[in-house]
Design a protein around this motif. Structure first.
Motif, PDB file in Angstrom:
ATOM      1  N   LEU A  63       0.645  -1.102  -0.021  1.00 33.44           N
ATOM      2  CA  LEU A  63       0.006  -0.005  -0.162  1.00 33.44           C
ATOM      3  C   LEU A  63       0.799   1.352   0.068  1.00 33.44           C
ATOM      4  O   LEU A  63       1.860   1.350   0.736  1.00 33.44           O
ATOM      5  CB  LEU A  63      -0.977   0.129   1.325  1.00 33.44           C
ATOM      6  CG  LEU A  63      -1.646   1.244   1.485  1.00 33.44           C
ATOM      7  CD1 LEU A  63      -2.772   1.441   0.424  1.00 33.44           C
ATOM      8  CD2 LEU A  63      -2.111   1.158   2.845  1.00 33.44           C
ATOM      9  N   ALA A  64       0.720   2.123  -0.837  1.00 34.12           N
ATOM     10  CA  ALA A  64       1.480   3.498  -1.136  1.00 34.12           C
ATOM     11  C   ALA A  64       0.640   4.740  -0.967  1.00 34.12           C
ATOM     12  O   ALA A  64      -0.805   4.642  -1.386  1.00 34.12           O
ATOM     13  CB  ALA A  64       2.306   3.434  -2.043  1.00 34.12           C
ATOM     14  N   THR A  65       1.154   5.964  -0.751  1.00 33.39           N
ATOM     15  CA  THR A  65       0.344   7.231  -1.166  1.00 33.39           C
ATOM     16  C   THR A  65       1.262   8.063  -1.775  1.00 33.39           C
ATOM     17  O   THR A  65       2.580   8.048  -1.195  1.00 33.39           O
ATOM     18  CB  THR A  65      -0.027   7.930   0.301  1.00 33.39           C
ATOM     19  OG1 THR A  65      -0.609   9.308   0.107  1.00 33.39           O
ATOM     20  CG2 THR A  65       1.069   8.027   1.399  1.00 33.39           C
ATOM     21  N   TRP A  66       1.127   8.883  -2.524  1.00 36.47           N
ATOM     22  CA  TRP A  66       1.902   9.678  -3.445  1.00 36.47           C
ATOM     23  C   TRP A  66       1.211  10.924  -3.739  1.00 36.47           C
ATOM     24  O   TRP A  66      -0.012  10.822  -4.535  1.00 36.47           O
ATOM     25  CB  TRP A  66       2.165   8.903  -4.531  1.00 36.47           C
ATOM     26  CG  TRP A  66       3.413   9.462  -5.391  1.00 36.47           C
ATOM     27  CD1 TRP A  66       4.113  10.569  -4.999  1.00 36.47           C
ATOM     28  CD2 TRP A  66       3.864   9.141  -6.713  1.00 36.47           C
ATOM     29  NE1 TRP A  66       5.179  10.824  -5.960  1.00 36.47           N
ATOM     30  CE2 TRP A  66       4.932  10.041  -6.900  1.00 36.47           C
ATOM     31  CE3 TRP A  66       3.442   8.076  -7.620  1.00 36.47           C
ATOM     32  CZ2 TRP A  66       5.780   9.847  -8.172  1.00 36.47           C
ATOM     33  CZ3 TRP A  66       4.361   8.149  -8.749  1.00 36.47           C
ATOM     34  CH2 TRP A  66       5.279   8.957  -8.939  1.00 36.47           C
ATOM     35  N   ILE A  89      -2.627   2.351  -4.400  1.00 42.17           N
ATOM     36  CA  ILE A  89      -1.976   3.620  -4.387  1.00 42.17           C
ATOM     37  C   ILE A  89      -2.911   4.553  -4.260  1.00 42.17           C
ATOM     38  O   ILE A  89      -4.037   4.819  -5.006  1.00 42.17           O
ATOM     39  CB  ILE A  89      -1.104   4.048  -5.602  1.00 42.17           C
ATOM     40  CG1 ILE A  89      -0.298   2.770  -5.762  1.00 42.17           C
ATOM     41  CG2 ILE A  89      -0.319   5.135  -5.233  1.00 42.17           C
ATOM     42  CD1 ILE A  89      -0.651   2.082  -6.991  1.00 42.17           C
ATOM     43  N   SER A  90      -2.632   5.515  -3.290  1.00 45.59           N
ATOM     44  CA  SER A  90      -3.628   6.631  -2.899  1.00 45.59           C
ATOM     45  C   SER A  90      -2.930   7.845  -3.477  1.00 45.59           C
ATOM     46  O   SER A  90      -1.687   8.116  -3.356  1.00 45.59           O
ATOM     47  CB  SER A  90      -3.679   6.817  -1.309  1.00 45.59           C
ATOM     48  OG  SER A  90      -3.805   8.245  -1.159  1.00 45.59           O
ATOM     49  N   LEU A  91      -3.455   8.448  -4.555  1.00 44.14           N
ATOM     50  CA  LEU A  91      -2.889   9.609  -5.327  1.00 44.14           C
ATOM     51  C   LEU A  91      -3.736  10.910  -4.792  1.00 44.14           C
ATOM     52  O   LEU A  91      -4.785  11.090  -4.644  1.00 44.14           O
ATOM     53  CB  LEU A  91      -3.353   9.450  -6.733  1.00 44.14           C
ATOM     54  CG  LEU A  91      -2.808   8.299  -7.626  1.00 44.14           C
ATOM     55  CD1 LEU A  91      -3.204   8.565  -9.140  1.00 44.14           C
ATOM     56  CD2 LEU A  91      -1.275   8.099  -7.325  1.00 44.14           C
ATOM     57  N   LEU A 134      -4.165   8.098   5.595  1.00 42.51           N
ATOM     58  CA  LEU A 134      -2.893   8.181   4.686  1.00 42.51           C
ATOM     59  C   LEU A 134      -2.982   9.408   3.852  1.00 42.51           C
ATOM     60  O   LEU A 134      -4.134   9.925   3.679  1.00 42.51           O
ATOM     61  CB  LEU A 134      -2.554   7.048   3.833  1.00 42.51           C
ATOM     62  CG  LEU A 134      -3.287   6.383   3.246  1.00 42.51           C
ATOM     63  CD1 LEU A 134      -3.912   7.119   1.855  1.00 42.51           C
ATOM     64  CD2 LEU A 134      -2.701   4.677   2.294  1.00 42.51           C
ATOM     65  N   GLY A 135      -1.826  10.030   3.284  1.00 40.53           N
ATOM     66  CA  GLY A 135      -1.846  11.336   2.296  1.00 40.53           C
ATOM     67  C   GLY A 135      -0.852  12.394   2.922  1.00 40.53           C
ATOM     68  O   GLY A 135       0.180  11.706   3.606  1.00 40.53           O
ATOM     69  N   ASP A 136      -1.077  13.512   2.390  1.00 45.14           N
ATOM     70  CA  ASP A 136      -0.216  14.609   2.620  1.00 45.14           C
ATOM     71  C   ASP A 136      -0.767  15.346   3.851  1.00 45.14           C
ATOM     72  O   ASP A 136      -1.838  16.217   3.654  1.00 45.14           O
ATOM     73  CB  ASP A 136      -0.110  15.413   1.305  1.00 45.14           C
ATOM     74  CG  ASP A 136       0.791  16.527   1.640  1.00 45.14           C
ATOM     75  OD1 ASP A 136       1.498  16.779   2.820  1.00 45.14           O
ATOM     76  OD2 ASP A 136       1.100  17.409   0.531  1.00 45.14           O
ATOM     77  N   PHE A 137      -0.230  15.319   4.989  1.00 40.69           N
ATOM     78  CA  PHE A 137      -0.637  15.772   6.214  1.00 40.69           C
ATOM     79  C   PHE A 137      -0.052  17.402   6.401  1.00 40.69           C
ATOM     80  O   PHE A 137      -0.357  18.094   7.353  1.00 40.69           O
ATOM     81  CB  PHE A 137      -0.684  15.012   7.229  1.00 40.69           C
ATOM     82  CG  PHE A 137      -1.275  13.923   7.416  1.00 40.69           C
ATOM     83  CD1 PHE A 137      -2.654  13.841   7.829  1.00 40.69           C
ATOM     84  CD2 PHE A 137      -0.791  12.700   6.739  1.00 40.69           C
ATOM     85  CE1 PHE A 137      -3.438  12.630   7.684  1.00 40.69           C
ATOM     86  CE2 PHE A 137      -1.532  11.622   6.760  1.00 40.69           C
ATOM     87  CZ  PHE A 137      -2.951  11.391   7.106  1.00 40.69           C
ATOM     88  N   ASN A 138       1.079  17.598   5.740  1.00 42.88           N
ATOM     89  CA  ASN A 138       1.688  18.915   5.802  1.00 42.88           C
ATOM     90  C   ASN A 138       2.320  18.958   7.150  1.00 42.88           C
ATOM     91  O   ASN A 138       2.319  20.178   7.810  1.00 42.88           O
ATOM     92  CB  ASN A 138       1.033  19.929   5.408  1.00 42.88           C
ATOM     93  CG  ASN A 138       1.031  20.286   3.593  1.00 42.88           C
ATOM     94  OD1 ASN A 138       2.219  20.131   3.167  1.00 42.88           O
ATOM     95  ND2 ASN A 138      -0.055  20.486   3.169  1.00 42.88           N
ATOM     96  N   ASP A 166       4.315  13.241   4.238  1.00 41.00           N
ATOM     97  CA  ASP A 166       3.253  12.280   3.816  1.00 41.00           C
ATOM     98  C   ASP A 166       3.285  11.050   4.758  1.00 41.00           C
ATOM     99  O   ASP A 166       4.511  10.809   5.256  1.00 41.00           O
ATOM    100  CB  ASP A 166       3.664  11.827   2.349  1.00 41.00           C
ATOM    101  CG  ASP A 166       3.551  12.856   1.411  1.00 41.00           C
ATOM    102  OD1 ASP A 166       2.500  13.024   0.851  1.00 41.00           O
ATOM    103  OD2 ASP A 166       4.662  13.392   1.263  1.00 41.00           O
ATOM    104  N   GLN A 167       2.193  10.654   5.148  1.00 39.57           N
ATOM    105  CA  GLN A 167       2.256   9.538   6.209  1.00 39.57           C
ATOM    106  C   GLN A 167       1.127   8.450   6.009  1.00 39.57           C
ATOM    107  O   GLN A 167       0.158   8.630   5.017  1.00 39.57           O
ATOM    108  CB  GLN A 167       1.858  10.325   7.638  1.00 39.57           C
ATOM    109  CG  GLN A 167       2.399  11.308   8.234  1.00 39.57           C
ATOM    110  CD  GLN A 167       3.598  10.891   9.068  1.00 39.57           C
ATOM    111  OE1 GLN A 167       3.849   9.968   9.284  1.00 39.57           O
ATOM    112  NE2 GLN A 167       4.587  12.236   9.383  1.00 39.57           N
TER     113      GLN A 167
END
Length: 323
Positions: A37-40, A68-70, A205-209, A248-249
């Protein structure tokens, strides 16, 4: 992967990229046993057409994972369709609608997955903050996320789970992100305790900044029990190109039923290595001068973050029945 007959310049670039992917040591997944599993966050994906080389590179990177989470996918899905064509006929996508105002930056979320390894279970929804009744109307109680988090349910092997993709606002100051992160933490805690939560296993998941795990922003996000998987604890998980920020987490709530769902493998796929290596992927004799800004809009200014999940939990299910 269906790269087809590419020209020698692109072939050399793909060989170079494959070496960088190999250095990331991503373990192969096994059907009904493990899931990668990935996030990008792919910078402004769909804002403008990417080069043919970039599309092949994006596909090669995505193809290392099963789901993949985009993040930062735009309204125009043409480039995503070009990537899916290279990935092949077994790949599918579930995506959200676009937030059209400037606060949402015209973005949407997507989950791209290999149907040989993952099944979409039917739930796909945006997260709506709680509302309160005022007179005859129901209005938002605490405000709204700039980009509505997107969640979907999947199954791999015997493992059913819900995954939520997030992109927290940047703002002028780090403190500007605190309200959204606090609201997200509360929403997630309410959701997992409600009947809406179709599966106990919830992955966020994702970009939490969030620049680091020592930040007050991270404390706000994790105050109700969200955790970084053990395999991703350490200093080597920076997801910006400089590898010094953990924007990203991938996080989880510990599962009382299946506590060992997350395997002991996770990491960051560093396709960049450093500014000095840009020309190995984009030969200036062919592509012209490749500035850093142009490069990040061909590939991205973020690196994919990944984790491996155990999906064969027969033994855990049987032990639960015995207990």
């Amino acid at each position: 992967m269906q790269h087809g007959k590419v020209d020698p310049v692109l072939a050399r670039g793909l060989c170079c990229l494959k070496q960088r992917i190999a250095a990331a040591a991503i373990p192969s997944s096994r059907i009904d046993e493990t899931l990668n599993l990935a996030t990008w966050n792919i910078r402004e994906f769909g804002q403008r057409a990417r080069s043919e080389a970039a599309i092949h590179y994006l596909a090669e990177i995505m193809g290392q994972f099963d789901l993949i989470s985009l993040i930062e996918l735009k309204e125009d899905l043409s480039d995503l369709q070009r990537v899916l064509a290279i990935l092949g006929p077994d790949w599918r996508v579930v995506y959200s609608g676009v937030v059209p105002d400037p606060g949402g930056n015209g973005e949407r979320f997507a989950f791209v997955y290999d149907r040989r390894a993952v099944t979409f279970n039917g739930l796909a929804a945006v997260a709506i903050p709680p509302r309160q009744r005022r007179g005859r109307e129901y209005v938002l109680a605490e405000g709204m996320w700039w980009r509505l988090p997107y969640l979907a349910s999947f199954r791999s092997g015997n493992f059913d789970f819900v995954v939520m993709a997030v992109h927290i606002r940047w703002g002028e100051h780090e403190a500007d992100r605190l309200g959204e992160l606090s609201m997200l933490a509360q929403w997630l805690d309410d959701f997992r305790r409600s009947e809406q939560s179709v599966d106990e296993d919830l992955i966020v998941l994702g970009d939490f900044n969030i620049p680091s795990r020592d930040s007050p922003l991270f404390a706000a996000l994790t105050r109700y029990g969200l955790q970084v998987p053990q395999a991703m604890i350490g200093d080597g998980f920076g997801s910006n190109l400089a590898r010094d920020k953990r924007y990203d987490q991938i996080l989880q709530y510990p599962s009382a039923v299946y506590p060992d769902s997350f395997a002991d493998r996770g990491g960051v796929l560093d396709f960049h290595l450093g500014d000095a290596f840009i020309n190995e992927l984009f030969d200036p004799a062919h592509f012209g001068p490749m500035s850093k800004a142009r490069y990040t809009r061909e590939l991205s200014d973020h690196l994919p973050v990944w984790i491996q999940i155990r999906t064969d939990n027969d033994a855990a299910q049987l032990q639960q029945l015995i207990r």
